[in-house]
Design an enzyme around this catalytic site. Structure first.
Site, PDB file in Angstrom:
ATOM      1  N   HIS A   2     -10.930  27.037   4.256  1.00 36.20           N
ATOM      2  CA  HIS A   2     -11.069  28.291   4.021  1.00 36.20           C
ATOM      3  C   HIS A   2      -9.497  28.942   3.369  1.00 36.20           C
ATOM      4  CE1 HIS A   2     -14.936  29.062   5.703  1.00 36.20           C
ATOM      5  NE2 HIS A   2     -14.341  28.670   7.018  1.00 36.20           N
TER       6      HIS A   2
HETATM    7 ZN   LIG Z   1     -17.168  25.844   9.412  1.00 34.66          ZN
END
Ligand SMILES: [Zn+2]
Ligand SMILES: [Zn+2]
Length: 387
Positions: free
Chosen positions: A131
């Protein structure tokens, strides 16, 4: 079937620690390595250490002002909210820069070993922090080790890299890093952004020339539906794209017991996915395969067993699902966590699926998800979206 396999490990990788109560607790990789060691899985591989990624290596993906902000946050008490640091998800901690750079260094060590041919496959179970964005921390991730490794491979002259992300969350940071770069195919299979963080990963996000691929599965999807979607999308794209190197992210938070998400996979389904990716690495990428961990927040019941299967699969000596966990490991788990350890490496499921080529049902939400992805990207690759 595998020439030589490298597992990158350093006990300091467990210093990536957001503190008590945070879901991403490093005990999960500690228990994984302990289980793999006790079962003899590490005897079949070459275990090697790593060094932290340098600032120049991090700058292959990350903005220098962001790296500077992480270094400042690394001195406890100086988080910088502008860069996504010091949030509830990604709190600042002392030594944050060093711990994060070491995780990226471990994935880079895996990439170096595979590119040089020292190892055919290489694994960093502490990696897969997918992320992290070029200029900001996000979703428990500070530096994006898979993206930095891919950018490093490109900088070495590799012309095509495929990234396959089976974490329950969208691999948004890796997609963002290469969204306009047709040399990198990013494929992410995840729970629909309508019900799960980070809210992206719709099939319409298709990047340059259909090289961003997103399979958004409905909450509740189990082994059969997940494997059906995987086989309907991933093998044909990898065969057409013909990567020089395959990098895969193995977040095991798709498991039914995971507390943060809503897919219903079993260990047995996850194990089948590892085997399928192994076969595809040999078939489509000449065996050059870099493997990372990822999410996974059921720290005792799921992560250690899932990634022990993963390392065993990569080593070429997969473990039978019925393998019992060693009593010494169970005792260690109980001492370390106060929880009762699982007794075997299986959830007792047989991961079967119906192949998409036999036809699809437009009323089935999983089949609709599969078709949305195939329609969005298959034509770019000369493939027919219809089965
Ligand atoms: Zn995840
Ligand atoms: Zn192999």
């Amino acid at each position: 079937m595998s020439r030589s396999v490298r597992v990158v490990w350093d006990d300091a990788l467990t210093s990536y620690d957001f503190g008590p109560g945070h879901p991403l607790a490093p005990v999960r990789v500690e228990l994984t390595m302990a289980l793999a060691r006790r079962l003899g899985v590490l005897d079949a591989v070459d275990v090697a250490g790593c060094v932290p990624a340098t600032d120049d290596e991090l700058a292959l993906v990350h903005k220098r002002d962001y790296v500077d902000a992480v270094k400042r946050a690394s001195v406890a008490g100086r988080p910088d909210h502008v860069y996504g640091l010091g949030t509830e998800d990604t709190p600042a901690f002392a030594g944050m820069h060093e711990a994060s750079a070491l995780i990226t260094g471990a994935t880079l060590a895996a990439a170096r070993a595979v590119l040089s041919g020292e190892a055919e496959h290489a694994v960093n179970v502490a990696g897969g922090l997918h992320h992290a964005m070029p200029g900001a921390a996000s979703g428990f991730c500070v530096y994006n080790d898979p993206a930095v490794a891919i950018a490093w491979l490109l900088a070495q002259g590799v012309s095509r890299v495929a990234y396959v992300d089976v974490d329950v969350h969208h691999g948004d940071g890796v997609q963002a890093a290469f969204y306009d770069d047709p040399r990198v195919l990013t494929v992410s299979l995840h729970e629909s952004p309508r019900t799960l963080f980070p809210g992206t990963g719709f099939p319409e996000e298709r990047g340059a020339e259909g090289t961003a691929v997103n399979v958004a599965l409905p909450a509740g999807c189990g082994d059969g539906g997940w494997l059906r979607a995987f086989h309907a999308v991933v093998p044909p794209l990898l065969r057409e794209f013909a990567p020089e190197i395959l990098l895969t992210q193995h977040g095991c938070d798709s498991h039914a017991l995971d507390p943060l998400a809503h897919l219903m996979l079993s260990l047995d389904g996850q194990r089948a996915a590892y085997a399928a990716l192994h076969e595809l690495a040999h078939e489509t990428a000449g065996g050059r395969w870099i493997v990372t961990g990822g999410g996974g927040y059921e720290l005792v019941q799921v992560v250690p067993r899932a990634w022990t299967h993963l390392i065993a699969e990569v080593s070429g000596h997969p473990l039978a699902p019925s393998t019992p966990t060693p009593p010494e490991w169970r005792r260690f788990v109980e001492e370390r966590t106060g929880e009762t350890a699982p007794l075997t490496l299986t959830d007792g499921r047989i991961p079967e699926f119906r192949d998409f080529s036999a036809g699809y049902d437009p009323a089935d939400p999983i089949d609709r998800a599969i078709m949305a992805t195939r329609k969005a990207v298959f034509p770019f690759h000369g493939l027919d979206p219809l089965p």
